[in-house]
Design a protein around this motif. Structure first.
Motif, PDB file in Angstrom:
ATOM      1  N   GLN A  65       0.918  -1.124   0.054  1.00  0.00           N
ATOM      2  CA  GLN A  65       0.030   0.062   0.085  1.00  0.00           C
ATOM      3  C   GLN A  65       0.857   1.222   0.122  1.00  0.00           C
ATOM      4  OE1 GLN A  65      -2.671  -0.094   3.413  1.00  0.00           O
ATOM      5  NE2 GLN A  65      -3.911  -1.839   2.541  1.00  0.00           N
ATOM      6  N   SER A 105      -2.662   5.648  -0.222  1.00  0.00           N
ATOM      7  CA  SER A 105      -3.064   6.817   0.504  1.00  0.00           C
ATOM      8  C   SER A 105      -4.265   7.856   0.042  1.00  0.00           C
ATOM      9  CB  SER A 105      -1.807   7.796   0.762  1.00  0.00           C
ATOM     10  OG  SER A 105      -2.334   8.602   1.903  1.00  0.00           O
ATOM     11  N   VAL A 108       1.708  17.286   3.095  1.00  0.00           N
ATOM     12  CA  VAL A 108       1.778  16.029   2.487  1.00  0.00           C
ATOM     13  C   VAL A 108       3.051  15.196   2.809  1.00  0.00           C
ATOM     14  CG1 VAL A 108       1.332  14.024   0.755  1.00  0.00           C
ATOM     15  CG2 VAL A 108      -0.108  16.202   0.977  1.00  0.00           C
ATOM     16  N   GLN A 113       7.091   8.270   8.632  1.00  0.00           N
ATOM     17  CA  GLN A 113       8.070   7.314   8.036  1.00  0.00           C
ATOM     18  C   GLN A 113       9.382   7.191   8.982  1.00  0.00           C
ATOM     19  OE1 GLN A 113       8.413   7.936   3.958  1.00  0.00           O
ATOM     20  NE2 GLN A 113       6.232   7.593   3.784  1.00  0.00           N
ATOM     21  N   PHE A 161      -3.110   9.948   8.475  1.00  0.00           N
ATOM     22  CA  PHE A 161      -2.283   9.094   9.548  1.00  0.00           C
ATOM     23  C   PHE A 161      -3.465   7.867   9.757  1.00  0.00           C
ATOM     24  CE2 PHE A 161      -0.374  13.277  10.139  1.00  0.00           C
ATOM     25  CZ  PHE A 161       0.941  12.702  10.192  1.00  0.00           C
ATOM     26  N   PRO A 207      -7.421   5.757  10.604  1.00  0.00           N
ATOM     27  CA  PRO A 207      -8.292   6.251  11.601  1.00  0.00           C
ATOM     28  C   PRO A 207      -8.083   6.415  12.680  1.00  0.00           C
ATOM     29  CG  PRO A 207      -8.306   3.967  10.530  1.00  0.00           C
ATOM     30  CD  PRO A 207      -7.357   4.812  10.008  1.00  0.00           C
ATOM     31  N   SER A 262      -8.990   1.672  14.535  1.00  0.00           N
ATOM     32  CA  SER A 262      -7.763   1.053  13.674  1.00  0.00           C
ATOM     33  C   SER A 262      -7.707  -0.338  14.055  1.00  0.00           C
ATOM     34  CB  SER A 262      -6.571   1.950  13.915  1.00  0.00           C
ATOM     35  OG  SER A 262      -5.340   1.322  13.650  1.00  0.00           O
ATOM     36  N   SER A 317      -3.623  -1.607  14.366  1.00  0.00           N
ATOM     37  CA  SER A 317      -2.591  -1.068  15.016  1.00  0.00           C
ATOM     38  C   SER A 317      -2.200  -1.756  16.155  1.00  0.00           C
ATOM     39  CB  SER A 317      -3.286   0.289  15.678  1.00  0.00           C
ATOM     40  OG  SER A 317      -3.116   1.323  14.835  1.00  0.00           O
TER      41      SER A 317
HETATM   42  N1  FAQ Z   1      -5.538   6.035   3.181  1.00  0.00           N
HETATM   43  O1  FAQ Z   1      -5.943  -0.306  10.970  1.00  0.00           O
HETATM   44  P1  FAQ Z   1      -5.344   0.743  10.055  1.00  0.00           P
HETATM   45  C1  FAQ Z   1       3.759   9.713   0.721  1.00  0.00           C
HETATM   46  C2  FAQ Z   1      -6.685   2.029   5.687  1.00  0.00           C
HETATM   47  S1  FAQ Z   1       3.274   8.098   1.281  1.00  0.00           S
HETATM   48  C3  FAQ Z   1      -5.918   5.001   2.655  1.00  0.00           C
HETATM   49  O2  FAQ Z   1      -4.908   2.245  10.881  1.00  0.00           O
HETATM   50  P2  FAQ Z   1      -2.722   0.559   9.207  1.00  0.00           P
HETATM   51  C4  FAQ Z   1       4.943  10.035   0.007  1.00  0.00           C
HETATM   52  C5  FAQ Z   1      -5.806   0.984   6.287  1.00  0.00           C
HETATM   53  O3  FAQ Z   1      -4.878   0.633   5.143  1.00  0.00           O
HETATM   54  C6  FAQ Z   1       1.991   8.014   2.102  1.00  0.00           C
HETATM   55  N2  FAQ Z   1      -6.479   3.914   3.465  1.00  0.00           N
HETATM   56  O4  FAQ Z   1      -4.209   0.561   9.163  1.00  0.00           O
HETATM   57  C7  FAQ Z   1       4.559  11.063  -1.089  1.00  0.00           C
HETATM   58  C8  FAQ Z   1      -6.583  -0.103   6.463  1.00  0.00           C
HETATM   59  O5  FAQ Z   1      -6.967  -0.772   5.380  1.00  0.00           O
HETATM   60  P3  FAQ Z   1      -6.667  -2.548   5.043  1.00  0.00           P
HETATM   61  C9  FAQ Z   1       1.617   6.652   2.456  1.00  0.00           C
HETATM   62  C10 FAQ Z   1      -5.955   4.044   4.860  1.00  0.00           C
HETATM   63  O6  FAQ Z   1      -2.003  -0.076   8.324  1.00  0.00           O
HETATM   64  C11 FAQ Z   1       4.318  12.440  -0.669  1.00  0.00           C
HETATM   65  C12 FAQ Z   1      -7.495   0.656   7.134  1.00  0.00           C
HETATM   66  O7  FAQ Z   1      -7.665   1.614   6.461  1.00  0.00           O
HETATM   67  N3  FAQ Z   1       2.315   6.078   3.450  1.00  0.00           N
HETATM   68  O8  FAQ Z   1       2.814  10.307   1.236  1.00  0.00           O
HETATM   69  C13 FAQ Z   1      -5.335   5.134   5.198  1.00  0.00           C
HETATM   70  O9  FAQ Z   1      -2.325  -0.028  10.426  1.00  0.00           O
HETATM   71  C14 FAQ Z   1       3.952  13.318  -1.607  1.00  0.00           C
HETATM   72  C15 FAQ Z   1      -7.516   0.699   8.686  1.00  0.00           C
HETATM   73  O10 FAQ Z   1      -6.593   1.644   8.953  1.00  0.00           O
HETATM   74  C16 FAQ Z   1       2.225   5.155   4.021  1.00  0.00           C
HETATM   75  O11 FAQ Z   1       1.949   4.104   3.482  1.00  0.00           O
HETATM   76  C17 FAQ Z   1      -5.189   6.502   4.286  1.00  0.00           C
HETATM   77  N4  FAQ Z   1      -4.766   7.432   4.915  1.00  0.00           N
HETATM   78  O12 FAQ Z   1      -2.381   1.983   9.282  1.00  0.00           O
HETATM   79  C18 FAQ Z   1       4.209  10.532  -2.103  1.00  0.00           C
HETATM   80  C19 FAQ Z   1       3.142   4.907   5.307  1.00  0.00           C
HETATM   81  N5  FAQ Z   1      -5.169   5.205   6.408  1.00  0.00           N
HETATM   82  O13 FAQ Z   1      -5.565  -2.577   4.665  1.00  0.00           O
HETATM   83  C20 FAQ Z   1       3.981  11.672  -3.137  1.00  0.00           C
HETATM   84  C21 FAQ Z   1       2.927   3.406   5.540  1.00  0.00           C
HETATM   85  C22 FAQ Z   1      -5.724   3.859   7.031  1.00  0.00           C
HETATM   86  O14 FAQ Z   1      -7.022  -3.224   6.617  1.00  0.00           O
HETATM   87  C23 FAQ Z   1       3.853  12.942  -2.936  1.00  0.00           C
HETATM   88  N6  FAQ Z   1       1.838   3.010   6.376  1.00  0.00           N
HETATM   89  N7  FAQ Z   1      -6.133   3.250   5.790  1.00  0.00           N
HETATM   90  O15 FAQ Z   1      -7.752  -3.000   4.291  1.00  0.00           O
HETATM   91  C24 FAQ Z   1       1.400   3.099   7.578  1.00  0.00           C
HETATM   92  O16 FAQ Z   1       1.917   3.522   8.408  1.00  0.00           O
HETATM   93  C25 FAQ Z   1      -0.058   2.588   7.922  1.00  0.00           C
HETATM   94  O17 FAQ Z   1      -0.197   1.490   6.850  1.00  0.00           O
HETATM   95  C26 FAQ Z   1      -1.106   3.578   7.975  1.00  0.00           C
HETATM   96  C27 FAQ Z   1      -2.457   2.920   8.242  1.00  0.00           C
HETATM   97  C28 FAQ Z   1      -0.827   4.527   9.081  1.00  0.00           C
HETATM   98  C29 FAQ Z   1      -1.390   4.300   6.710  1.00  0.00           C
END
Ligand code: FAQ
Length: 319
Positions: free
Chosen positions: A43, A111, A131, A139, A201, A203, A208, A211
């Motif tokens: 993701q 995201s 963003v 990160q 960030f 929910p 969540s 988490s």
């Molecule tokens: N959007 O139980 P949690 C960037 C989903 S990179 C969409 O809290 P988790 C660089 C989540 O997947 C930005 N979906 O989940 C850049 C889960 O669904 P699932 C991306 C979201 O994984 C900058 C459900 O909701 N960064 O910006 C979102 O423990 C500028 C329940 O949520 C990362 O991916 C959302 N916002 O925590 C590029 C960082 N939030 O899979 C270009 C790594 C939640 O169960 C230009 N990821 N969901 O069906 C993480 O740290 C974590 O995965 C979270 C979510 C914090 C995003």
């Protein structure tokens, strides 16, 4: 393997996590740990790749050559981040084709933030500042994540994201030193990007589902709410410093907590966007699918070249 053997491997695994040792791809790991990492890392990779689109929209319309050079470099960096992350996920046994299939069919999440449009040049400043700022907050914590390849990818990604954040803030700062029209453009961009940035960030902790387990495995080192609060605390003074007003009438410094209190997030909007109904979800997926289809000949040519080289190497070995 017997249940007893699995239990003993699991105990060793948990002790390694407790000692903050990195888990490497060939180490034994619980199946759920592997799957959760594939989910989060893929993701994350998709977010980087789809994240190229809103800014890519402005490369041909940058106000100066200097801005164009910086934006081109930034968008290319995001592509690179996606590629490291796909490689890290591949070490867990999923193929790149499977991950792309999940993205292109809309089965995979990426995201929410990248489903909003970039309407003016100030949006490019807001993306870098807010963003990338939110991405770094999340990160930097992931540098200490327990899975080795993910953790190592984060080191370089964070260095690049901090350049992105500074270039974004500098765009906004320049607008705030400009005409009234430019100041209004910057304020309008903050108004539109502030709440979606807080949604990045994820929910609230109590909503969540992933988490708790991810914190136990040290995949996540800070919770969604902790990171969101740290982002608000860091960003509000940056806005005030250059004369911008954060669009939240409940925003107030809380002396007792040592943090800003902020107003309620529109979680209905968040889930609408996550579930495919944001302003640009369809457009983003269409753009990714088009790029994939139009790139077919390059993949074919690269594969043909690789097969030729492999055959030559084989011939050389047997000669
Ligand atoms: N959007 O139980 P949690 C960037 C989903 S990179 C969409 O809290 P988790 C660089 C989540 O997947 C930005 N979906 O989940 C850049 C889960 O669904 P699932 C991306 C979201 O994984 C900058 C459900 O909701 N960064 O910006 C979102 O423990 C500028 C329940 O949520 C990362 O991916 C959302 N916002 O925590 C590029 C960082 N939030 O899979 C270009 C790594 C939640 O169960 C230009 N990821 N969901 O069906 C993480 O740290 C974590 O995965 C979270 C979510 C914090 C995003």
């Amino acid at each position: 393997m017997s249940e007893k053997e699995i239990k003993s491997l699991e105990d060793i695994f948990n002790q390694r996590i407790a000692r903050d040792e990195k888990i490497e791809p060939k180490d034994w790991m619980p199946e759920k740990y592997r799957k959760t990492h594939i989910r989060q890392i893929s993701q994350h990779a998709h977010s980087e790749i789809v994240g190229m689109l809103p800014e890519g929209n402005w490369i041909s319309r940058c106000p100066t050559l200097r801005r164009k050079v910086a934006l081109l470099a930034k968008v290319q960096d995001e592509g690179g981040h996606g590629l490291y992350l796909y490689s890290a996920a591949e070490t867990l046994g999923i193929s790149r084709e499977e991950m792309f299939e999940q993205l292109h069919t809309g089965a995979a999440k990426y995201s929410s933030i990248f489903n909003y449009p970039t309407l003016t040049w100030a949006d490019i400043g807001a993306i870098g500042w807010l963003v990338d700022g939110a991405a770094i907050m999340n990160q930097v914590a992931l540098i200490n994540t327990s899975f080795g390849p993910y953790s190592r990818a984060m080191i370089r990604i964070c260095k690049e994201e901090s350049f992105h954040q500074r270039q974004g803030y500098e765009i906004i700062m320049t607008l705030m030193n400009g005409t009234q029209e430019q100041k209004d453009m910057a304020q309008d961009a903050l108004n539109r990007w502030w709440w979606p940035s807080l949604m990045m960030f994820g929910p609230r902790d109590e909503d969540s589902p992933n988490s708790e387990q991810s914190m136990r495995w040290k995949l996540k080192r800070k919770t969604n709410d902790e990171l969101r609060q740290a982002f608000v605390d860091q960003t509000v003074p940056q806005a005030e410093l250059i004369g911008l007003k954060v669009p939240d009438s409940d925003l107030k410094w809380n002396e007792e907590r040592g943090h800003y209190d902020f107003g309620p997030i529109d979680w209905d909007e968040f889930w609408q966007v996550v579930n495919g109904h944001g302003p640009c979800n369809k457009e983003r997926l269409a753009a990714r699918n088009k790029a994939w289809d139009e790139g077919a000949w390059i993949r074919e040519a690269a594969n043909a070249y690789a097969s030729k080289q492999a055959a030559k190497e084989e011939q050389r070995k047997t000669a």
